[in-house]
Every structure is written in C-alpha cells, then in structure tokens.
Write an enzyme that holds these catalytic residues in place. Structure first.
Site, PDB file in Angstrom:
ATOM      1  N   GLY A  21       0.988   1.710   0.931  1.00  6.91           N
ATOM      2  CA  GLY A  21       0.797   2.708   1.975  1.00  6.91           C
ATOM      3  C   GLY A  21       1.995   3.613   2.159  1.00  6.91           C
ATOM      4  O   GLY A  21       2.343   3.982   3.284  1.00  6.91           O
ATOM      5  N   ALA A  22       2.607   4.021   1.048  1.00  9.74           N
ATOM      6  CA  ALA A  22       3.874   4.744   1.119  1.00  9.74           C
ATOM      7  C   ALA A  22       3.729   6.254   1.123  1.00  9.74           C
ATOM      8  O   ALA A  22       4.721   6.963   0.996  1.00  9.74           O
ATOM      9  CB  ALA A  22       4.764   4.321  -0.060  1.00  9.74           C
ATOM     10  N   ASN A  23       2.520   6.764   1.286  1.00  9.52           N
ATOM     11  CA  ASN A  23       2.341   8.211   1.279  1.00  9.52           C
ATOM     12  C   ASN A  23       2.431   8.829   2.673  1.00  9.52           C
ATOM     13  O   ASN A  23       2.411  10.050   2.814  1.00  9.52           O
ATOM     14  CB  ASN A  23       0.998   8.598   0.650  1.00  9.52           C
ATOM     15  CG  ASN A  23      -0.177   8.028   1.424  1.00  9.52           C
ATOM     16  OD1 ASN A  23      -0.462   6.833   1.305  1.00  9.52           O
ATOM     17  ND2 ASN A  23      -0.861   8.841   2.207  1.00  9.52           N
ATOM     18  N   GLY A  25       3.651   8.037   7.185  1.00  4.17           N
ATOM     19  CA  GLY A  25       4.202   7.187   8.216  1.00  4.17           C
ATOM     20  C   GLY A  25       5.483   6.483   7.828  1.00  4.17           C
ATOM     21  O   GLY A  25       6.331   7.012   7.097  1.00  4.17           O
ATOM     22  N   ILE A  26       5.621   5.264   8.321  1.00  5.17           N
ATOM     23  CA  ILE A  26       6.826   4.484   8.096  1.00  5.17           C
ATOM     24  C   ILE A  26       7.033   4.195   6.615  1.00  5.17           C
ATOM     25  O   ILE A  26       8.161   4.237   6.110  1.00  5.17           O
ATOM     26  CB  ILE A  26       6.742   3.183   8.912  1.00  5.17           C
ATOM     27  CG1 ILE A  26       6.913   3.499  10.394  1.00  5.17           C
ATOM     28  CG2 ILE A  26       7.782   2.165   8.460  1.00  5.17           C
ATOM     29  CD1 ILE A  26       6.583   2.357  11.302  1.00  5.17           C
ATOM     30  N   GLY A  27       5.951   3.904   5.890  1.00  5.62           N
ATOM     31  CA  GLY A  27       6.078   3.621   4.466  1.00  5.62           C
ATOM     32  C   GLY A  27       6.697   4.770   3.703  1.00  5.62           C
ATOM     33  O   GLY A  27       7.516   4.569   2.796  1.00  5.62           O
ATOM     34  N   SER A 138       3.417  -6.436  13.738  1.00  8.84           N
ATOM     35  CA  SER A 138       3.300  -5.548  14.886  1.00  8.84           C
ATOM     36  C   SER A 138       3.565  -6.329  16.165  1.00  8.84           C
ATOM     37  O   SER A 138       3.364  -7.547  16.227  1.00  8.84           O
ATOM     38  CB  SER A 138       1.883  -4.953  14.938  1.00  8.84           C
ATOM     39  OG  SER A 138       1.605  -4.369  16.183  1.00  8.84           O
ATOM     40  N   TYR A 164      -7.502  -6.307  15.151  1.00  4.83           N
ATOM     41  CA  TYR A 164      -6.204  -5.829  14.677  1.00  4.83           C
ATOM     42  C   TYR A 164      -5.111  -6.840  14.977  1.00  4.83           C
ATOM     43  O   TYR A 164      -4.303  -7.170  14.102  1.00  4.83           O
ATOM     44  CB  TYR A 164      -5.872  -4.486  15.332  1.00  4.83           C
ATOM     45  CG  TYR A 164      -4.488  -3.979  15.003  1.00  4.83           C
ATOM     46  CD1 TYR A 164      -4.192  -3.461  13.754  1.00  4.83           C
ATOM     47  CD2 TYR A 164      -3.475  -4.031  15.962  1.00  4.83           C
ATOM     48  CE1 TYR A 164      -2.915  -3.008  13.451  1.00  4.83           C
ATOM     49  CE2 TYR A 164      -2.196  -3.578  15.671  1.00  4.83           C
ATOM     50  CZ  TYR A 164      -1.918  -3.060  14.413  1.00  4.83           C
ATOM     51  OH  TYR A 164      -0.648  -2.612  14.120  1.00  4.83           O
TER      52      TYR A 164
END
Length: 294
Positions: A21-23, A25-27, A138, A164
């Site tokens: 998920g590095a595209n 936000g935090i990633g 989280s 979640y």
C-alpha cells in the site's frame, strides 16, 4: 510517558524494503523516506499505475510490483516473482470501514485484507527475510475483539467499525505470535508493530458519511508526515522484537514516536495462538519451521 524515538533511515542504505500500500498515505511517505536513504524500495500496490505515479515522485531505487492483498493468488504470485532477499517487510496496506464486502477468496474484506493477506505474504517471504517484519496496527485495536467462531462475519449483523477493530487487533496478535515463534527457533528476524495515531490519511477522507468520532478524529488529526514516523522508527531503529511504536503525545493520537500501549486483548497469548492456527487454515499457508531459523 515513554521517551521519544527517532528514525534512523541511514541504517537501510543498500537494503531491500517491501512496503504494501505504498502508493498513498503513510506508506507513500515511508517509502519516499527510505528511498531517499538509498534503500531499494519495492512498492507493493494493487494499482500498478498509481504505484508508478507515486514512484515518479520518489528519489533513488524504487520498484513497482502488483499485489492485491484481497486475493491470495496475487499474494502467491507476488512472492514467487519477487527477486532476491528482503531485509524489511512493512505490512502497511489496509481498508477501513467499507460496506460489507468479500475478498476473492470469500473472506470479509477488512479481515481478509488487513490481516489474512499480510499473514500469507509474511509467510511466503519469511524464508528470504533478513531483518524484520513491521505490521501497521491502529489505536482502534483497543476496542477490537476476536470472534474465532465468526471471523468472516457470516453469523452476525455486519458492523464495519467493529470489523475494522477486529482486523487491527489481529495485526498485533499476529506480531506477538510471530515473534514468539521466531524467538523459539533462534531466528534473528524480528516482528514489530506500529500505529500512526490519528493522521490525515485517505482512510479518514474516503468520501463516505463519517461518524461523530471520525469527524472529531479528522479535526485532531496530525499530518501524514508525522503519522509515518512510528513506522519509520519500527523499520529502522534497533529495537527488540514485539516492540510496538506509536505517537507519544495526547492519548497517543499525536506526537513524536514512542513506545505504545496494547490493550488487554492484544496481550492474550492463547488467542494469538488460536488466531494463528485459524489463519493458517483459512489461507492454506503455513510458516515452515526451516523458515523460522537463521
């Protein structure tokens, strides 16, 4: 209050880091920071085009590979096609409070993506892993509860936020049980966890109707750059296995990285082992013993 910690990205120079998920936000911020420190960074993303767009904004040696954590066949293909050893795996990708959905393998979407997809990915990459696994949890884990007899939300009325928090609790139980098994076999690989506090990411601005708590969270959210710091600390600082890092400020919502608190349920070793067994059965992926030794 725990002492604050600072990332040490220079220690990853020349190493390979895989970030899911590095595209965005935090990633994306973590990936950019590590690439700037001369790491070879693999962006493991569902959308290759979005990954390429993100990579174009990063310095250094960045590679884009497709990975859909909601499809175990994609996890298998990613692991088989990835070349060479991996120094750091950052299990960052996640989905937050969508309507009821199912993964390609029939799992509830949040549990299947946030936990089971990363469980299977870690198992497949572990034989080549040289340093550590960092899994992003989280603050929501504190209200989480594992329901072993209904992990897939097939018997209960679906509640997105409850699903979640279950997945985020699973992230911490997985980290602890993985570290226990690594330690038992004498492996030098470490399992750590981090959380971003309350950060202004796309998860909190996903265009859906927000709850009162979510609206409050957005008003108190810290910038993404600060939310990324605990993950950077967990990925780069020499810390013991099973360390959990988060913001050290007010209620762990904001502030510089520090040691974070786990809920009582997140310290339940019996449930961690039970979840591990269920995860192996659901994913049909096991952690072979020879992958847990140096």
């Amino acid at each position: 209050m725990s002492p604050t910690l600072r990332p040490a990205p220079s220690r990853l120079a020349g190493r390979t880091v895989v970030i899911t998920g590095a595209n965005s936000g935090i990633g994306r911020i973590v990936a950019r920071s590590l690439a700037a420190a001369d790491a070879h960074v693999v962006l493991a993303v569902r959308s290759v085009q979005k990954g390429r767009d993100a990579a174009a904004t990063m310095p250094g040696d960045v590679e884009v590979r497709r990975l859909d954590l909601a499809d175990l066949s994609s996890v298998r293909t990613f692991a088989e096609e990835l070349d060479g050893p991996v120094d750091v795996l950052i299990n960052n990708a996640g989905v937050m409070v969508p309507p009821l959905g199912r993964t390609a393998d029939g799992f509830e979407l949040q549990f299947g993506t946030n936990h089971l997809g990363h469980f299977a990915l870690t198992a497949r990459l572990l034989p080549r892993l040289r340093d550590r696994v960092v899994t992003i949890s989280s603050l929501g884990h504190r209200s989480g509860r594992i329901v072993p007899e209904d992990l897939g939300w097939e018997r209960r009325r679906y509640r997105p936020l409850t699903a979640y928090t279950q997945s985020k609790l699973a992230n911490l139980l997985f980290t602890s049980e993985l570290q226990r098994r690594l330690t038992a076999t004498g492996s030098t690989v470490r399992a750590l966890a981090a959380h971003p506090g309350v950060s202004a990411t796309q998860l909190l601005s996903r265009g859906q109707r927000l709850t009162r708590i979510e609206r409050l969270s957005m008003r108190l959210a810290q910038p993404e750059e600060m939310g990324a710091q605990p993950a950077l600390v967990a990925a780069t600082v020499d810390l013991p296995g099973d360390t959990y890092i988060g913001p050290g400020g007010f209620l762990e919502w904001q502030g510089a990285p520090a040691l974070a608190r786990r809920s009582r349920r997140a310290r339940d070793t019996a449930m961690a082992r039970r979840l591990w067994t269920a995860s192996e059965q659901l994913t049909a992926v096991s952690f072979p013993r020879d992958a847990l030794v140096p």
